[in-house]
Design a protein around this motif. Sequence first.
Motif, PDB file in Angstrom:
ATOM      1  N   ARG A 112       0.823  -1.196   0.000  1.00  0.00           N
ATOM      2  CA  ARG A 112       0.000   0.000   0.000  1.00  0.00           C
ATOM      3  C   ARG A 112       0.858   1.246   0.000  1.00  0.00           C
ATOM      4  N   LEU A 113       2.083   1.108   0.466  1.00  0.00           N
ATOM      5  CA  LEU A 113       3.035   2.208   0.359  1.00  0.00           C
ATOM      6  C   LEU A 113       4.424   1.604   0.469  1.00  0.00           C
ATOM      7  N   SER A 114       5.336   2.024  -0.412  1.00  0.00           N
ATOM      8  CA  SER A 114       6.715   1.552  -0.235  1.00  0.00           C
ATOM      9  C   SER A 114       7.670   2.687  -0.501  1.00  0.00           C
ATOM     10  N   LYS A 115       8.458   3.001   0.530  1.00  0.00           N
ATOM     11  CA  LYS A 115       9.421   4.082   0.399  1.00  0.00           C
ATOM     12  C   LYS A 115      10.771   3.563   0.834  1.00  0.00           C
ATOM     13  N   PHE A 116      11.741   3.644  -0.061  1.00  0.00           N
ATOM     14  CA  PHE A 116      13.077   3.160   0.246  1.00  0.00           C
ATOM     15  C   PHE A 116      14.024   4.341   0.362  1.00  0.00           C
ATOM     16  N   TYR A 117      14.838   4.360   1.400  1.00  0.00           N
ATOM     17  CA  TYR A 117      15.787   5.448   1.577  1.00  0.00           C
ATOM     18  C   TYR A 117      17.184   5.044   1.186  1.00  0.00           C
ATOM     19  N   GLU A 118      17.274   3.852   0.599  1.00  0.00           N
ATOM     20  CA  GLU A 118      18.540   3.421   0.035  1.00  0.00           C
ATOM     21  C   GLU A 118      18.244   2.891  -1.346  1.00  0.00           C
ATOM     22  N   HIS A 119      19.242   2.873  -2.211  1.00  0.00           N
ATOM     23  CA  HIS A 119      18.950   2.512  -3.591  1.00  0.00           C
ATOM     24  C   HIS A 119      18.908   1.018  -3.830  1.00  0.00           C
ATOM     25  N   TYR A 120      17.774   0.564  -4.340  1.00  0.00           N
ATOM     26  CA  TYR A 120      17.682  -0.807  -4.823  1.00  0.00           C
ATOM     27  C   TYR A 120      17.001  -0.743  -6.168  1.00  0.00           C
ATOM     28  N   ASN A 121      17.270  -1.700  -7.056  1.00  0.00           N
ATOM     29  CA  ASN A 121      16.534  -1.630  -8.316  1.00  0.00           C
ATOM     30  C   ASN A 121      15.138  -2.210  -8.127  1.00  0.00           C
ATOM     31  N   GLU A 122      14.299  -2.009  -9.164  1.00  0.00           N
ATOM     32  CA  GLU A 122      12.868  -2.291  -8.988  1.00  0.00           C
ATOM     33  C   GLU A 122      12.583  -3.715  -8.583  1.00  0.00           C
ATOM     34  N   ASP A 123      13.285  -4.649  -9.232  1.00  0.00           N
ATOM     35  CA  ASP A 123      13.031  -6.064  -8.896  1.00  0.00           C
ATOM     36  C   ASP A 123      13.358  -6.337  -7.444  1.00  0.00           C
ATOM     37  N   THR A 124      14.508  -5.824  -7.002  1.00  0.00           N
ATOM     38  CA  THR A 124      14.904  -6.051  -5.619  1.00  0.00           C
ATOM     39  C   THR A 124      13.891  -5.454  -4.666  1.00  0.00           C
ATOM     40  N   GLU A 125      13.369  -4.287  -5.031  1.00  0.00           N
ATOM     41  CA  GLU A 125      12.388  -3.656  -4.146  1.00  0.00           C
ATOM     42  C   GLU A 125      11.184  -4.570  -3.962  1.00  0.00           C
ATOM     43  N   GLN A 126      10.696  -5.121  -5.052  1.00  0.00           N
ATOM     44  CA  GLN A 126       9.542  -6.009  -4.943  1.00  0.00           C
ATOM     45  C   GLN A 126       9.870  -7.255  -4.139  1.00  0.00           C
ATOM     46  N   GLN A 127      11.078  -7.752  -4.345  1.00  0.00           N
ATOM     47  CA  GLN A 127      11.466  -8.942  -3.599  1.00  0.00           C
ATOM     48  C   GLN A 127      11.550  -8.650  -2.110  1.00  0.00           C
ATOM     49  N   ILE A 128      12.044  -7.457  -1.793  1.00  0.00           N
ATOM     50  CA  ILE A 128      12.141  -7.082  -0.386  1.00  0.00           C
ATOM     51  C   ILE A 128      10.754  -7.018   0.229  1.00  0.00           C
ATOM     52  N   ILE A 129       9.811  -6.449  -0.531  1.00  0.00           N
ATOM     53  CA  ILE A 129       8.453  -6.352   0.003  1.00  0.00           C
ATOM     54  C   ILE A 129       7.915  -7.753   0.271  1.00  0.00           C
ATOM     55  N   ARG A 130       8.148  -8.636  -0.675  1.00  0.00           N
ATOM     56  CA  ARG A 130       7.633  -9.996  -0.510  1.00  0.00           C
ATOM     57  C   ARG A 130       8.294 -10.681   0.679  1.00  0.00           C
ATOM     58  N   GLU A 131       9.597 -10.513   0.757  1.00  0.00           N
ATOM     59  CA  GLU A 131      10.332 -11.177   1.833  1.00  0.00           C
ATOM     60  C   GLU A 131       9.890 -10.660   3.197  1.00  0.00           C
ATOM     61  N   THR A 132       9.732  -9.331   3.279  1.00  0.00           N
ATOM     62  CA  THR A 132       9.321  -8.734   4.544  1.00  0.00           C
ATOM     63  C   THR A 132       7.928  -9.219   4.928  1.00  0.00           C
ATOM     64  N   PHE A 133       7.033  -9.269   3.961  1.00  0.00           N
ATOM     65  CA  PHE A 133       5.690  -9.758   4.254  1.00  0.00           C
ATOM     66  C   PHE A 133       5.754 -11.177   4.794  1.00  0.00           C
ATOM     67  N   HIS A 134       6.584 -11.978   4.148  1.00  0.00           N
ATOM     68  CA  HIS A 134       6.717 -13.374   4.549  1.00  0.00           C
ATOM     69  C   HIS A 134       7.192 -13.491   5.984  1.00  0.00           C
ATOM     70  N   LEU A 135       8.183 -12.665   6.349  1.00  0.00           N
ATOM     71  CA  LEU A 135       8.728 -12.723   7.701  1.00  0.00           C
ATOM     72  C   LEU A 135       7.727 -12.238   8.734  1.00  0.00           C
ATOM     73  N   VAL A 136       7.019 -11.169   8.376  1.00  0.00           N
ATOM     74  CA  VAL A 136       6.177 -10.519   9.375  1.00  0.00           C
ATOM     75  C   VAL A 136       4.849 -11.243   9.551  1.00  0.00           C
ATOM     76  N   SER A 137       4.338 -11.818   8.480  1.00  0.00           N
ATOM     77  CA  SER A 137       3.029 -12.453   8.600  1.00  0.00           C
ATOM     78  C   SER A 137       3.092 -13.748   9.377  1.00  0.00           C
ATOM     79  N   LYS A 138       4.301 -14.314   9.469  1.00  0.00           N
ATOM     80  CA  LYS A 138       4.436 -15.562  10.225  1.00  0.00           C
ATOM     81  C   LYS A 138       4.321 -15.340  11.713  1.00  0.00           C
ATOM     82  N   ARG A 139       4.502 -14.087  12.172  1.00  0.00           N
ATOM     83  CA  ARG A 139       4.617 -13.823  13.596  1.00  0.00           C
ATOM     84  C   ARG A 139       3.292 -13.994  14.299  1.00  0.00           C
TER      85      ARG A 139
END
Lengths: 648, 162
Positions: free
Chosen positions: B15-42
């Motif tokens: 719903r919102l993604s703001k990066f303060y360090e440079h990543y390319n677009e694919d990496t950004e999406q992967q980070i979002i997915r990875e973070t969701f995966h980590l956080v939703s398991k909690r």
Amino acid sequence: MPAPIRLRELIRTIRTARTQAEEREMIQKECAAIRSSFREEDNTYRCRNVAKLLYMHMLGYPAHFGQLECLKLIASQKFTDKRIGYLGAMLLLDERQDVHLLMTNCIKNDLNHSTQYVQGLALCTLGCMGSSEMCRDLAGEVEKLLKTSNSYLRKKAALCAVHVIRKVPELMEMFLPATKNLLSEKNHGVLHTSVVLLTEMCERSPDMLLHFRKLVPQLVRILKNLIMSGYSPEHDVSGISDPFLQVRILRLLRILGRSDDDSSEAMNDILAQVATNTETSKNVGNAILYETVLTIMDIKSESGLRVLAINILGRFLLNNDKNIRYVALTSLLKTVQTDHNAVQRHRSTIVDCLKDLDVSIKRRAMELSFALVNGNNIRGMMKELLYFLDSCDPEFKADCASGVFLAAEKYAPSKRWHIDTIMRVLTTAGSYVRDDSVPNLIQLITNSVEMHAYTVQRLYKALLDDISQQPLVQVSSWCIGEYGDLLVSGQCEEEEPIQVTEDEVLDVLEGLLVSNLSTPVTRGYSLTAIMKLSTRFSSVVSIYGSSIDVELQQRAVEYNALFKKYDHMRPALLERMPIMEKTASNGPTEIVQTNGETEPSVPDTKHPPLVTQPANQVTARSHDISVFTIDGSFFVTDDVLLNQWFNI
Amino acid sequence: MIKAILIFNNHGKPRLSKFYEHYNEDTEQQIIRETFHLVSKRDENVCNFLEGGMLIGGSENRLIYRHYATLYFVFCVDSSESELGILDLIQVFVETLDKCFENVCELDLIFHVDKVHNILAEMVMGGMVLETNMNEIIIQVDAQNKMEKSETFIFQSPRQDR
């Protein structure tokens, strides 16, 4: 060409898509429309189109064709355009694209714009994604804005300056004059960002640190005002006046007081005051307390204050809020080296945390428990830790097992206790034990000479129960191979000796060879053990000469050859191993590889000296076993045999 | 320093993604997915901190998150930020959104993501905390919105509300 649809419409449309493919199709259609609109150089709708593009970018679709459009928006006169343009620049552009340099001029103009919000946008963008070239060009403008009286701009300029310093550290000097009266600001926003700027400068340069030390009294005063002043609705968060600013100032004080007695002296009072007066019922209060504790521990505070800090952490451990417990454990871990005794007082609480449901808390409690183990509490702690090992998740078992071994080695009160502990670990978490611990354990067992019988007996019994845990099986096979005769003769003193015959022992070892549960490494161990027993037991053993594993096959064939052709050498070759010497690193003993030609570099009185002039030299090379003759009699360099066992 | 601010819903939709360090677009999406995966398991009653996933810097960085109704607010920070302080910051952010949108819900974030960016820009800049006073933030955001509206009137351009 009809007007491009609004962002809201686009979002609504995309939300009706039921599959990923449908969504992709809609997005592609819209992208095509946007592209043609861009080609037409349409000023009116550019803003709308870029907004849509940014939305699609967030969902993960490529949006690079919008980069130049963002620049055009930035150059526009309208605030609406600039806003979206700068946002687009921050999301789509970075220093790797050459396009970004084109922004420099626009930003420069906007930094001097008459409207503060435009200036604010420019500062924000520069501070987020400015490259080093841009920062170099525009640092002067930022510095000017740092001195303005407009607090909105001043606070943004401060953070922009931090970014500039991070990108181009040489420019730090330039901002020094502007920092002179930053702290006399009344506006909390400016104060906050100024402290951030000062923190960044102090962390980067020791000279700056020295220079800013003189600010300590001023910082202490500001902090005091925050605590003592009554309720101020403007800055209040859950009853505390601007906790964010308090935390920032505490952090800066930490850096300033770190290795300086005078500064630390000046801070002592205020730290004690914050520590005792802060309300702990809400998270904000705890955040401040936590920062205070970290500061006390880092600077040269007096011991009374340090004890106060650790007690605060101890209280945190009892807090219901998991987050508080987590940070408390993290900080205790950092301080356990320096204030060991104070942390020891909270040992029982820490050990209770091992039973917590939260994985992160359990991990920290485990690390802290290992740090707290010492000669006095080893028995009690080990009981708790072994219980933890039994019941914890698999992800912890390897680390816990290693920790237990290390602690046991350092502080074992008796050899028997040590062996028992090792046994317990091997039987409960045997499959998670690290591979390198097997040789370490073997060395340990060899060194406890009087416990050999007891050890081999216990290991044998464990094998009878369970042969699935490979490290346990490997250690057991090795021990049975070495001390099998003690096992059979029933010599155990420590506990009731069991009645076991040679055949039973050999059956067990042969069982390991054929079992599907055994890895090739384990089979190697048991094969070698059987070989060794051939000298200690009276019955001769048959060897498995055909095996898929090359290592095993080679071994088996060579052993066979040994039996058939060199049977007279067998007893000497397979003599009992001498006590191995430990190295300082607790790892496997340093191996001295020798052959008959050279003397070993380390003369060792325990081992018989090597022959210098062999009369008749026979070298049977099998995994680097070298056999030497001295005038017809035979022996083996035990060093080399050691190597063989370890290089399984 | 704050490395990234992510808001996604219970199904992982950003719903919102703001990066303060440079990543390319694919990496950004992967980070979002990875973070969701980590956080939703909690689980619901564990602490709000975890170590960052591998893509965003591993154990040097922490993920500090809060779960409100259908949304996860995740701040990825490095060790220079106070974990408890960031938790408070997330609270201030959400309260500000609440004031600006009047009882904010996920739909507001979906349809007005640019407004959310604007609010965030007044709070965090370049990965560092800019302003934490809710009223101050709201005043500035309102002023800028007024500027936008007045332009629409002056320039007689079609309704620009997005």
